[in-house]
Design a protein around this motif. Structure first.
Motif, PDB file in Angstrom:
ATOM      1  N   THR A 162     -27.652  33.300 -12.393  1.00  0.00           N
ATOM      2  CA  THR A 162     -27.956  32.928 -11.014  1.00  0.00           C
ATOM      3  C   THR A 162     -29.461  32.819 -10.805  1.00  0.00           C
ATOM      4  N   ILE A 163     -29.826  31.980  -9.829  1.00  0.00           N
ATOM      5  CA  ILE A 163     -31.200  31.887  -9.319  1.00  0.00           C
ATOM      6  C   ILE A 163     -31.089  32.094  -7.815  1.00  0.00           C
ATOM      7  N   PRO A 164     -31.223  33.330  -7.336  1.00  0.00           N
ATOM      8  CA  PRO A 164     -30.998  33.597  -5.910  1.00  0.00           C
ATOM      9  C   PRO A 164     -32.136  33.097  -5.036  1.00  0.00           C
ATOM     10  N   ALA A 165     -31.876  33.107  -3.735  1.00  0.00           N
ATOM     11  CA  ALA A 165     -32.926  32.757  -2.783  1.00  0.00           C
ATOM     12  C   ALA A 165     -34.082  33.735  -2.912  1.00  0.00           C
ATOM     13  N   PRO A 166     -35.329  33.244  -2.817  1.00  0.00           N
ATOM     14  CA  PRO A 166     -36.486  34.146  -2.935  1.00  0.00           C
ATOM     15  C   PRO A 166     -36.468  35.234  -1.868  1.00  0.00           C
ATOM     16  N   ALA A 167     -36.877  36.417  -2.265  1.00  0.00           N
ATOM     17  CA  ALA A 167     -36.976  37.546  -1.335  1.00  0.00           C
ATOM     18  C   ALA A 167     -38.156  38.403  -1.761  1.00  0.00           C
ATOM     19  N   GLU A 168     -38.819  38.986  -0.799  1.00  0.00           N
ATOM     20  CA  GLU A 168     -40.009  39.793  -1.095  1.00  0.00           C
ATOM     21  C   GLU A 168     -39.668  41.257  -1.327  1.00  0.00           C
ATOM     22  N   PRO A 170     -37.916  44.496  -2.658  1.00  0.00           N
ATOM     23  CA  PRO A 170     -37.123  44.812  -3.847  1.00  0.00           C
ATOM     24  C   PRO A 170     -35.649  45.075  -3.557  1.00  0.00           C
ATOM     25  N   GLU A 171     -35.360  45.779  -2.477  1.00  0.00           N
ATOM     26  CA  GLU A 171     -33.956  46.078  -2.165  1.00  0.00           C
ATOM     27  C   GLU A 171     -33.187  44.804  -1.813  1.00  0.00           C
ATOM     28  N   THR A 172     -33.860  43.883  -1.135  1.00  0.00           N
ATOM     29  CA  THR A 172     -33.220  42.608  -0.810  1.00  0.00           C
ATOM     30  C   THR A 172     -33.006  41.778  -2.066  1.00  0.00           C
ATOM     31  N   GLN A 173     -33.964  41.828  -2.987  1.00  0.00           N
ATOM     32  CA  GLN A 173     -33.831  41.108  -4.245  1.00  0.00           C
ATOM     33  C   GLN A 173     -32.609  41.583  -5.026  1.00  0.00           C
ATOM     34  N   ARG A 174     -32.268  42.848  -4.919  1.00  0.00           N
ATOM     35  CA  ARG A 174     -31.182  43.409  -5.721  1.00  0.00           C
ATOM     36  C   ARG A 174     -29.796  42.942  -5.278  1.00  0.00           C
ATOM     37  N   ILE A 175     -29.652  42.554  -4.019  1.00  0.00           N
ATOM     38  CA  ILE A 175     -28.315  42.258  -3.477  1.00  0.00           C
ATOM     39  C   ILE A 175     -27.590  41.156  -4.241  1.00  0.00           C
ATOM     40  N   PRO A 176     -28.181  39.954  -4.440  1.00  0.00           N
ATOM     41  CA  PRO A 176     -27.447  38.921  -5.173  1.00  0.00           C
ATOM     42  C   PRO A 176     -27.165  39.294  -6.626  1.00  0.00           C
ATOM     43  N   PHE A 177     -28.058  40.062  -7.243  1.00  0.00           N
ATOM     44  CA  PHE A 177     -27.833  40.488  -8.619  1.00  0.00           C
ATOM     45  C   PHE A 177     -26.662  41.474  -8.697  1.00  0.00           C
ATOM     46  N   PHE A 178     -26.576  42.346  -7.714  1.00  0.00           N
ATOM     47  CA  PHE A 178     -25.435  43.261  -7.641  1.00  0.00           C
ATOM     48  C   PHE A 178     -24.134  42.472  -7.502  1.00  0.00           C
ATOM     49  N   LYS A 179     -24.149  41.446  -6.661  1.00  0.00           N
ATOM     50  CA  LYS A 179     -22.948  40.628  -6.453  1.00  0.00           C
ATOM     51  C   LYS A 179     -22.537  39.928  -7.741  1.00  0.00           C
ATOM     52  N   ASP A 204     -38.846  38.725  -9.667  1.00  0.00           N
ATOM     53  CA  ASP A 204     -37.782  39.676  -9.345  1.00  0.00           C
ATOM     54  C   ASP A 204     -37.183  40.323 -10.591  1.00  0.00           C
ATOM     55  N   LEU A 205     -37.975  40.390 -11.642  1.00  0.00           N
ATOM     56  CA  LEU A 205     -37.527  40.934 -12.924  1.00  0.00           C
ATOM     57  C   LEU A 205     -36.989  42.357 -12.777  1.00  0.00           C
ATOM     58  N   CYS A 206     -37.714  43.207 -12.090  1.00  0.00           N
ATOM     59  CA  CYS A 206     -37.319  44.606 -11.982  1.00  0.00           C
ATOM     60  C   CYS A 206     -35.982  44.742 -11.260  1.00  0.00           C
ATOM     61  N   ALA A 207     -35.809  44.035 -10.156  1.00  0.00           N
ATOM     62  CA  ALA A 207     -34.559  44.101  -9.391  1.00  0.00           C
ATOM     63  C   ALA A 207     -33.375  43.670 -10.234  1.00  0.00           C
ATOM     64  N   ALA A 208     -33.574  42.631 -11.032  1.00  0.00           N
ATOM     65  CA  ALA A 208     -32.492  42.129 -11.872  1.00  0.00           C
ATOM     66  C   ALA A 208     -32.092  43.152 -12.936  1.00  0.00           C
ATOM     67  N   ILE A 209     -33.084  43.784 -13.554  1.00  0.00           N
ATOM     68  CA  ILE A 209     -32.785  44.774 -14.587  1.00  0.00           C
ATOM     69  C   ILE A 209     -32.093  45.990 -13.985  1.00  0.00           C
ATOM     70  N   LEU A 210     -32.505  46.401 -12.802  1.00  0.00           N
ATOM     71  CA  LEU A 210     -31.849  47.523 -12.134  1.00  0.00           C
ATOM     72  C   LEU A 210     -30.380  47.238 -11.851  1.00  0.00           C
ATOM     73  N   GLU A 211     -30.033  45.956 -11.721  1.00  0.00           N
ATOM     74  CA  GLU A 211     -28.646  45.591 -11.440  1.00  0.00           C
ATOM     75  C   GLU A 211     -27.900  45.075 -12.672  1.00  0.00           C
ATOM     76  N   GLY A 212     -28.486  45.267 -13.856  1.00  0.00           N
ATOM     77  CA  GLY A 212     -27.716  45.011 -15.063  1.00  0.00           C
ATOM     78  C   GLY A 212     -28.049  43.767 -15.838  1.00  0.00           C
ATOM     79  N   ALA A 213     -29.148  43.091 -15.559  1.00  0.00           N
ATOM     80  CA  ALA A 213     -29.503  41.883 -16.308  1.00  0.00           C
ATOM     81  C   ALA A 213     -29.560  42.174 -17.803  1.00  0.00           C
ATOM     82  N   THR A 214     -28.990  41.287 -18.594  1.00  0.00           N
ATOM     83  CA  THR A 214     -29.113  41.389 -20.053  1.00  0.00           C
ATOM     84  C   THR A 214     -30.050  40.321 -20.607  1.00  0.00           C
ATOM     85  N   ILE A 215     -30.305  39.273 -19.824  1.00  0.00           N
ATOM     86  CA  ILE A 215     -31.300  38.255 -20.162  1.00  0.00           C
ATOM     87  C   ILE A 215     -32.159  38.017 -18.927  1.00  0.00           C
ATOM     88  N   VAL A 216     -33.476  38.063 -19.104  1.00  0.00           N
ATOM     89  CA  VAL A 216     -34.391  37.665 -18.032  1.00  0.00           C
ATOM     90  C   VAL A 216     -35.140  36.425 -18.498  1.00  0.00           C
TER      91      VAL A 216
END
Length: 232
Positions: A162-168, A170-179, A204-216
């Motif tokens: 996914t490429i989510p909508a930009p967000a500033e 960190p907690e907002t950045q995590r929402i689409p990655f969690f989904k 948003d690298l950090c937010a993605a990794i916190l929600e389980g990203a395996t590829i950034v």
């Protein structure tokens, strides 16, 4: 130390820090250096620092770059929209496709994948944020597409992107990655074995990794600002 090599080290440090925050092993997070818009020389420079996986979006630019670096043991990831008239070239030159969102394209990639190559690794692109300007399939349509793609020969369905909508924030950045992570878990309950979450870019690298990203997929933080195309 060159700028690209220094930037790569900084990105690896950021990945390691985010992995520690997530109580994960940094070795389980792969970095794809998004080299679209940059030269083969820039790819070679990144390779000198140990980078092997590179992401491209424009097929002719990518093919030229692949040919110019044929002597290097690189892995090429296609991360842009896949057009019907480009599937043969994509299937022949890439190891991964992160941006599948139509069964028709999957069928063409499967049919056109050279028999001497291993199956093409596939991620389905999901438009988690529902943006009209973004490619990707709607979340409610992913399961049906995933089950169909998993049955195709010469393709190996690995996961979701996914490429989510930009967000500033960190907690907002995590929402689409969690989904996206939840969606992959739901699909796996149907008997598939998806193991890849391709999510997270320079901002948003950090937010993605916190929600389980395996590829950034990181471009700007490694190579700098590109002249054209979407900053990754």
């Amino acid at each position: 130390m060159t700028r690209i090599i220094s930037n790569l080290q900084a990105v690896h440090d950021a990945i390691a820090q985010a992995a520690r925050m997530a109580h994960r092993q940094k070795e389980n997070i792969e970095l794809v250096a998004v080299s679209k818009g940059f030269s083969a020389d820039a790819v070679r420079e990144a390779h000198q620092a140990g980078q092997l996986a590179f992401g491209e979006s424009y097929i002719q630019e990518a093919i030229n770059k692949i040919e110019l670096t044929r002597d290097l043991p690189l892995q090429w990831h296609f991360i842009g929209p896949v057009q019907s008239n480009k599937t043969r070239a994509v299937s022949a030159h890439f190891t991964w496709v992160h941006s599948l969102d139509r069964l028709k394209i999957a069928e063409r990639l499967s049919k056109q994948r050279p028999s001497n190559l291993p199956p093409l690794n596939i991620c389905i692109q999901v438009n988690v944020s529902g943006e009209d300007s973004k490619s990707g399939i709607a979340p409610e349509e992913v399961t049906e597409l995933a089950l169909a793609v998993a049955r195709l020969p010469q393709l190996k369905l690995r996961g979701l992107m996914t490429i989510p909508a930009p967000a500033e924030e960190p907690e907002t950045q995590r929402i689409p990655f969690f989904k996206l992570h939840q969606l992959m878990r739901q699909i796996n309950k149907l008997g598939l074995s998806l193991d890849t979450l391709s999510m997270g870019m320079s901002h948003d690298l950090c937010a993605a990794i916190l929600e389980g990203a395996t590829i950034v997929r990181i471009g700007r933080a490694i190579f700098g600002e590109r002249i054209y195309g979407e900053n990754q």
